[in-house]
Write a protein that holds these residues in place. Structure first.
Motif: not given
Length: 241
Positions: A58-69
């Protein structure tokens, strides 16, 4: 150049200089409790995908990808979490271009997971609870623009159905003080980000932006979802970039 609390508009070389700036790190530590996003304890989804036998994406977006990753790299059952861009064309999937906010892309994370260990619905629970604030429109924390929007890029009809139902469930229960603005955007391709963005939280734990905005998310994961927390993150292999 923006304040050290933001990330957009600064080069990687400037980032490295910031990492070495001890005064900036000290300042970041002093305001962490004020700037960190608050996690939200939320109910589990009442609808979920059936358990599959094969890895799923799946692919999720929630602001800066550094923190989500960084969050999903610490989740049990996650096989890989890769920072990248989704929502726009392949030709514009570069950091500097996406940063203009004109490409249609969102900074995103492609999550490959074992559905026998963690379900898609439970990943959404973590996503809405600790990975970001789904009530912020076209922004997240200190970062603003459509490239920082809250969005789910489902990889099949079942994921889209579960995501839509869960957003409706949370809104109906008034879990948040404001409505969830997360968009469900099917049919969009994912493009991996540049190598220096991969594993950024793990590689740069003293970088001020990470200290303020992202390390609290990993701590919240450990606190709110202790059974899902893995101390050793699953990292993106450099030879894959």
């Amino acid at each position: 150049m923006r304040s050290f609390m933001t990330k957009a508009g600064i080069s990687f070389r400037q980032m490295l200089v910031g990492i070495a700036a001890l005064a900036g790190v000290a300042a970041a530590l002093s305001v962490t409790s004020q700037a960190a996003e608050e996690a939200k304890v939320i109910p589990a989804p009442t609808q979920d995908e059936p358990t599959g036998a094969k890895p799923e994406t799946t692919v999720l977006a929630g602001g800066c990808f550094w923190g989500v990753q960084g969050v999903f790299q610490h989740v049990n059952g996650v096989i890989s979490a890769t920072s990248g861009y989704a929502g726009g064309a392949r030709s514009s999937a570069q950091y500097e271009t996406v940063g203009t906010g004109s490409t249609g892309h969102a900074e995103s994370v492609q999550v490959v997971f074992d559905p026998k260990k963690v379900s898609f619905g439970h990943l959404l629970q973590i996503y809405f609870s600790v990975a970001h604030d789904p009530t912020q429109l076209n922004r997240q924390g200190p970062d603003t623009g459509t490239q920082y929007r809250s969005a789910i890029f489902p990889q099949n009809d079942q994921q889209a159905k579960v995501a839509k139902a869960y957003i409706g469930q949370l809104n109906h229960a008034r879990v948040y003080d404001a409505a969830i603005v997360t968009k469900i955007e099917p049919g969009k391709n994912f493009y991996p980000a540049e190598a220096y963005h991969q594993n950024f939280l793990n590689d740069n734990p003293t970088y001020p932006y990470i200290v303020i905005n992202d390390l609290p998310k990993v701590r919240n994961l450990k606190s709110i979802f202790p059974a899902d927390y893995r101390p050793e993150p699953v990292l993106v292999a450099r030879n894959n970039q």
